[in-house]
Design an enzyme around this catalytic site. Structure first.
Site, mmCIF file in Angstrom:
data_model
loop_
_atom_site.group_PDB
_atom_site.id
_atom_site.type_symbol
_atom_site.label_atom_id
_atom_site.label_comp_id
_atom_site.label_asym_id
_atom_site.label_seq_id
_atom_site.Cartn_x
_atom_site.Cartn_y
_atom_site.Cartn_z
ATOM 1 N N GLY A 1 -10.560 -59.740 117.370
ATOM 2 C CA GLY A 1 -10.060 -61.373 117.398
ATOM 3 C C GLY A 1 -9.026 -61.730 118.268
ATOM 4 N N GLY B 1 -4.626 -62.616 116.916
ATOM 5 C CA GLY B 1 -4.647 -61.157 117.771
ATOM 6 C C GLY B 1 -3.845 -61.041 118.778
ATOM 7 N N ARG C 1 -2.122 -81.595 101.337
ATOM 8 C CA ARG C 1 -3.563 -81.943 101.469
ATOM 9 C C ARG C 1 -4.631 -81.785 100.385
ATOM 10 N NH1 ARG C 1 -3.920 -78.659 107.159
ATOM 11 N NH2 ARG C 1 -2.523 -80.122 108.279
ATOM 12 N N HIS D 1 -11.599 -77.230 106.428
ATOM 13 C CA HIS D 1 -10.764 -77.338 107.342
ATOM 14 C C HIS D 1 -9.980 -75.950 107.581
ATOM 15 C CE1 HIS D 1 -7.800 -78.418 110.472
ATOM 16 N NE2 HIS D 1 -6.760 -78.091 109.674
ATOM 17 N N GLU E 1 -6.002 -66.548 109.969
ATOM 18 C CA GLU E 1 -6.901 -67.296 109.139
ATOM 19 C C GLU E 1 -7.942 -66.242 108.193
ATOM 20 O OE1 GLU E 1 -8.173 -71.008 110.201
ATOM 21 O OE2 GLU E 1 -9.591 -71.337 108.482
ATOM 22 N N SER F 1 -0.178 -72.418 109.448
ATOM 23 C CA SER F 1 -0.998 -71.283 109.499
ATOM 24 C C SER F 1 -0.911 -70.916 111.026
ATOM 25 C CB SER F 1 -2.596 -71.716 109.417
ATOM 26 O OG SER F 1 -2.975 -72.924 110.197
HETATM 27 C C1 LIG Z 1 -9.168 -78.706 114.525
HETATM 28 C C2 LIG Z 1 -7.960 -77.963 113.780
HETATM 29 C C3 LIG Z 1 -6.687 -78.116 113.752
HETATM 30 C C4 LIG Z 1 -5.406 -77.369 113.498
HETATM 31 N N1 LIG Z 1 -4.232 -77.620 113.553
HETATM 32 C C5 LIG Z 1 -3.269 -77.034 113.053
HETATM 33 C C6 LIG Z 1 -1.906 -77.408 113.115
HETATM 34 O O1 LIG Z 1 -1.801 -78.367 113.651
HETATM 35 N N2 LIG Z 1 -0.990 -76.310 112.802
HETATM 36 C C7 LIG Z 1 -1.352 -75.229 112.076
HETATM 37 O O2 LIG Z 1 -0.483 -74.485 111.667
HETATM 38 N N3 LIG Z 1 -2.589 -74.871 111.985
HETATM 39 C C8 LIG Z 1 -3.754 -75.734 112.471
HETATM 40 N N4 LIG Z 1 -4.856 -75.384 112.300
HETATM 41 C C9 LIG Z 1 -5.386 -73.927 111.887
HETATM 42 C C10 LIG Z 1 -4.937 -72.864 112.855
HETATM 43 O O3 LIG Z 1 -5.231 -73.370 114.077
HETATM 44 C C11 LIG Z 1 -5.798 -71.408 112.635
HETATM 45 O O4 LIG Z 1 -5.851 -71.357 111.030
HETATM 46 C C12 LIG Z 1 -5.158 -70.561 113.375
HETATM 47 O O5 LIG Z 1 -5.014 -70.868 114.591
HETATM 48 C C13 LIG Z 1 -6.148 -69.389 113.233
HETATM 49 O O6 LIG Z 1 -5.947 -68.413 114.399
HETATM 50 P P1 LIG Z 1 -6.445 -66.963 114.150
HETATM 51 O O7 LIG Z 1 -5.896 -66.049 115.209
HETATM 52 O O8 LIG Z 1 -6.280 -66.418 112.764
HETATM 53 O O9 LIG Z 1 -7.943 -67.183 114.540
HETATM 54 P P2 LIG Z 1 -8.763 -67.887 115.609
HETATM 55 O O10 LIG Z 1 -7.990 -68.574 116.639
HETATM 56 O O11 LIG Z 1 -9.822 -68.623 115.037
HETATM 57 O O12 LIG Z 1 -9.677 -66.533 116.448
HETATM 58 C C14 LIG Z 1 -10.445 -65.846 115.895
HETATM 59 C C15 LIG Z 1 -11.112 -64.885 116.946
HETATM 60 O O13 LIG Z 1 -11.904 -63.850 116.356
HETATM 61 C C16 LIG Z 1 -12.959 -63.538 117.104
HETATM 62 N N5 LIG Z 1 -14.111 -63.301 116.492
HETATM 63 C C17 LIG Z 1 -14.499 -63.976 115.324
HETATM 64 N N6 LIG Z 1 -15.638 -63.302 115.006
HETATM 65 C C18 LIG Z 1 -15.606 -62.132 115.639
HETATM 66 C C19 LIG Z 1 -16.644 -61.217 115.673
HETATM 67 N N7 LIG Z 1 -17.604 -61.264 114.780
HETATM 68 N N8 LIG Z 1 -16.526 -60.285 116.597
HETATM 69 C C20 LIG Z 1 -15.752 -60.317 117.408
HETATM 70 N N9 LIG Z 1 -14.773 -61.305 117.642
HETATM 71 C C21 LIG Z 1 -14.691 -62.115 116.482
HETATM 72 C C22 LIG Z 1 -12.735 -65.046 117.926
HETATM 73 O O14 LIG Z 1 -13.728 -64.682 119.173
HETATM 74 C C23 LIG Z 1 -11.548 -65.504 118.278
HETATM 75 O O15 LIG Z 1 -10.953 -64.799 119.157
HETATM 76 C C24 LIG Z 1 -5.858 -76.220 112.824
HETATM 77 C C25 LIG Z 1 -7.314 -75.815 112.941
HETATM 78 C C26 LIG Z 1 -8.346 -76.610 113.328
HETATM 79 C C27 LIG Z 1 -9.813 -76.295 113.361
#
Ligand SMILES: Cc1cc2nc3c(=O)[nH]c(=O)nc-3n(C[C@H](O)[C@H](O)[C@H](O)COP(=O)(O)OP(=O)(O)OC[C@H]3O[C@@H](n4cnc5c(N)ncnc54)[C@H](O)[C@@H]3O)c2cc1C
Ligand code: SF4
Ligand code: SF4
Ligand code: FES
Lengths: 234, 554
Positions: B7, B12, B286, B349, B373, B388
């Site tokens: 990820g 990541g 929320r 969301h 997440e 988040s």
């Molecule tokens: C529209 C929207 C608005 C938001 N606004 C806010 C905000 O204003 N403030 C806030 O704090 N949070 C906000 N959030 C939430 C926040 O953006 C996310 O929770 C956070 O960015 C998640 O980051 P992450 O690194 O955990 O995952 P992600 O950014 O979702 O990255 C997941 C990664 O895992 C990889 N992956 C997934 N499955 C696999 C697999 N099977 N094999 C290999 N790779 C895989 C993907 O390719 C990606 O690189 C928002 C979310 C959304 C959808």
């Protein structure tokens, strides 16, 4: 009910012969996009106009709201994001889909765009020092941070060739971010790389800006970078 | 040996940078390049008590708001660490060149739901995008130095594990990934950090996130027996609109800048949040806002629709703070929010629940870590907006530190047979079929809405069980669900998804109370007995869920 016809340039794998598959598509949804249409016809259950099964269509998608650049392809010959192309906005009911031409094709509409990421490494787009943005530079830094690395600009740019030394907008937009904030110790190197990979190859006619789906003000980023460059020359 | 990060979103990237700074090499695996990760969609902002707004804000208050909004379910020690580190992380991000909105060279912070002070730093409505750009650029530096190796079109196909002895924890010794371009399978040895994002794929077309976050990675590790927690806690964001193929978020920033929710009662606008909650009004957490929207939409005296009223915002606010948001609404709905109220409804969301981790981001398997997440940490029963992105960046750091320690412990030996077997297979797994995905989604949506009941949950669990048993014994007498595609195939990805789906439902059924995002009309009160994690796990084809204290340790 609206009736469309998709002409999709298909290819099973990189070395396979490309061929056209023509698929009739009906929808009642006034907001149908090329992406949602592909989601529907690409799942392996439809038949084409010749009665053949439509094998799952390979294409890349992420956000479905023009924020990730995954779904860039040629739509009626123009580089666009599938998720941001509403069928109703297209002039013709016949819609051609093809992979971007400046990148090697992997399958169907998927291309290997890694050359863009490699170019950013060559351009050394990172900071060696702390580089906080000043208030007066915020707008530019913001704009330069928004590049999707979708590759649409490279399709439109007359001077970009993959493997060449000129990197076009997908290179100078991210690089412009550094110019807004990097310590002066880094500026010489940035200018040198800018001259070599952007300035010397760019015709400045801005075909890139016209197709940029993120609406980045590439003109402003380019002029500013050129100003920095020229100022340095003096 | 390297640390393997699966990820490449905020969590990541943050993990990769943390390791690289220590000189520890890592592999960074993602289905698509970082520019396409869901993190780029974050709009409204990122929280940290910088106290730049002259309100005397402190990490202690950030801590209290987070714990209270999560209805006392989040680990207090973990949240304390997060909120204490948050200001420093914001300063680091600014130093990386993140163009946060500034006035007099000072980071400006905005109001966000559930928080009494202005604590949310932002860059117009594209905070996630600019954060990602800065972290991507920083990561590139270490790619060139050979400390970060990217696998940017690769899927996690299997987790390589070994049983050390009958009674000890399972241990993870690497990951098997598949190159989507070449179909080549690659074995990566070493500790694994999961940073695979939320489980959107369980609800295709119904969430605000990306289609890339398919939930396959979560389903895979769940089926391997890794413990999950609080899977019933699903955040419905109050203000979403339907756009082609998905739900589109109308950022909480719209209410942070003064937006007001109303419905029509007897033909007249009723600003119900302001009337019911005089202190925080439209900016209640929320879960509360979404629930109130549900109630007024179902109130026979009201018209069934809720609108977001932004007509009174100043031109300056539109220009400087919400330009992208305005453009988006015009683009998709054809109405100008500065002139016309926007019809909105709650939509899925965020997933507060996920892979269970401790304060060091360790999972129930040795040498396996999770951040962002995909894991359950910091947000309890309801996440605060802006927490988040911070949780993902901070969690990525902590997970990287833990993984660095584990690197030394890792045996380095992968049970050769298992690795070879899978590599030989040649092609990747077939994706979950569209029909199966829709079927599972329909069941989950029906039972895990904003208001839940035992009857709905039991019925959905029954359906999932029938699909699962149809798979186990396809020769048996199962005619009545033969027509169900999910019951019909032997696709392992579908089987895993069914197990995960069952865990969500069981968790919701076992939590016989209402807390945060989990509202049970048959148990409307919050019960002290349930102030505990709801743990779920799979053993073979069986799925279990129970409050943490009822489980044996380990
Ligand atoms: C529209 C929207 C608005 C938001 N606004 C806010 C905000 O204003 N403030 C806030 O704090 N949070 C906000 N959030 C939430 C926040 O953006 C996310 O929770 C956070 O960015 C998640 O980051 P992450 O690194 O955990 O995952 P992600 O950014 O979702 O990255 C997941 C990664 O895992 C990889 N992956 C997934 N499955 C696999 C697999 N099977 N094999 C290999 N790779 C895989 C993907 O390719 C990606 O690189 C928002 C979310 C959304 C959808
Ligand atoms: S201005 Fe013209 S030559 Fe320069 S990058 Fe844009 S399209 Fe290419
Ligand atoms: S400059 Fe525009 S067109 Fe070019 S890669 Fe970036 S977002 Fe795409
Ligand atoms: S899917 Fe993200 S830009 Fe189209």
């Amino acid at each position: 009910m609206m009736n469309y016809q998709f002409d999709i340039l298909r290819r099973e794998h990189a070395d396979a012969e490309p061929w056209h598959q023509i698929i009739a598509f009906e929808t009642e949804d006034a907001n149908e996009t090329v992406a949602t249409a592909l989601q529907k016809i690409g799942t392996g259950h439809s038949r084409d106009v010749a009665g053949r099964e439509v094998a799952p269509i390979a294409w890349e998608a992420g956000c479905l709201q023009k924020k990730c650049g995954a779904c860039a392809m040629l739509i009626n010959g123009l580089p666009r994001l599938a998720c941001d192309t509403f069928l109703r906005q297209l002039k013709s009911k016949k819609i051609t889909l093809a992979p971007l031409r400046k990148f090697p094709v992997i399958r169907d509409l998927v291309t290997d765009r890694s050359v863009m990421f490699e170019n950013l490494k060559t351009l050394e787009v990172w900071s060696e020092t702390t580089s906080p943005v000043k208030e007066k530079d915020l707008d530019r830094a913001y704009d330069a941070s928004r590049c999707l690395q979708c590759g649409c600009c490279l399709e439109a740019c007359p001077n970009f060739e993959p493997g060449g030394s000129f990197f076009s907008a997908a290179g100078f937009a991210p690089q412009a971010r550094l110019l807004t904030s990097c310590a002066s110790s880094m500026q010489d190197n940035i200018r040198k790389l800018y001259q070599l990979h952007i300035y010397d190859g760019c015709g400045k006619a801005l075909a890139c800006e016209k197709v940029c789906p993120a609406g980045i003000n590439l003109d402003r980023l380019l002029s500013r970078s050129n100003a920095v460059k020229i100022w340095h020359r003096k | 040996m390297k640390v393997n990060i699966i990820g490449a979103g905020l969590a990541g990237l943050s993990a990769a940078i943390t390791l690289a700074k220590k000189g520890i090499p890592c592999n960074l695996v993602s289905l698509l390049p970082s520019e396409r990760a869901q993190s780029v969609l974050a709009e409204g902002g990122i929280n940290g008590a910088l106290n730049t707004m002259g309100e005397g804000d402190t990490p202690a208050e950030h801590f209290e708001d987070t714990i209270r909004a999560g209805v006392y379910l989040a680990d207090e020690n973990a949240v304390r660490n997060l909120t204490e580190q948050a200001p420093e992380i914001l300063r680091e991000l600014r130093d990386l060149g993140v163009p946060f909105h500034l006035e007099n060279e000072r980071i400006i912070q905005r109001n966000f739901g559930g928080q009494k002070k202005k604590r949310t730093a932002y860059a117009r409505s594209s905070t996630g995008k600019v954060l990602m750009t800065a972290l991507i650029d920083e990561t590139r530096k270490y790619e060139v130095r050979g400390l970060v190796t990217r696998y940017p079109h690769h899927e996690l196909e299997d987790l390589l594990t070994e049983e050390l002895s009958a009674n000890s924890k399972s241990s993870c010794c690497g990951a098997l990934i598949r190159d989507h371009y070449t179909e080549e399978a690659i074995v990566l040895q070493g500790p694994v950090i999961l940073a695979t994002g939320g489980m959107n794929g369980l609800f295709p077309g119904e969430t605000t996130g990306t289609v890339t976050n398919s939930s396959d990675a979560a389903a895979l590790v769940f089926s391997k027996g890794v413990r999950f927690s609080n899977l019933e806690m699903i955040q419905y964001h109050p203000t979403t609109i339907r756009i082609p193929g998905k739900r589109c978020l109308i950022s909480e920033a719209a209410r942070g800048e003064g937006g007001r929710l109303f419905t029509l009662r007897g033909g007249n606008p009723w600003y119900f949040m302001e009337e019911k909650y005089p202190e925080l009004g439209n900016l209640m957490p929320r879960d509360v806002v979404s629930r109130e929207m549900y109630f007024v939409a179902h109130d026979p005296n009201c018209c069934g629709q809720v609108w977001l009223d932004l007509r009174h915002l100043a031109g300056e606010t539109w220009r400087k703070k919400l330009p992208d948001l305005r453009e988006e609404v015009i683009h998709y709905l054809g109405i100008d929010p500065a002139k016309t109220p926007v019809p909105v409804e709650p939509g899925i969301h965020y997933f507060m629940g996920g892979i269970d981790v401790d304060i060091s981001h360790r999972t129930s398997f040795r040498n396996l870590f999770a951040a962002g997440e995909c894991c359950s940490q910091y947000h309890g029963a309801n996440r605060l907006g802006g927490n988040s992105t911070m949780g993902a960046i901070y969690g990525g750091k902590v997970a990287a530190q833990s993984a660095a320690k584990a690197l030394a412990e890792c045996s380095g030996k992968i049970s050769g047979m298992q690795a070879q077997q899978t590599v030989k297979e040649g092609k990747g797994l077939v994706p979950v079929s569209e029909e199966a995905a829709q079927q599972i989604s329909k069941l989950l949506l029906g039972a895990l809405g904003i208001v839940r009941t035992e009857a709905d949950l039991e019925a959905a669990i029954g359906e999932i069980d029938r699909m699962l048993s149809g798979r186990k014994d396809r020769s048996g007498d199962c005619t009545d669900f033969r027509e169900l595609p999910a019951a019909h195939s032997s696709n392992p990805k579908e089987l895993r998804r069914l197990l995960l789906a069952k865990a969500l439902l069981l968790s919701a059924s076992c939590r016989k109370e209402s807390r945060g995002a989990h509202y049970r009309s048959d148990y409307p009160e919050t019960e002290d007995d349930f102030r505990t994690k709801m743990i779920s796990y799979a053993a073979g084809a069986e799925v279990f869920a129970a409050p943490e204290q009822e489980l044996p340790p380990g």
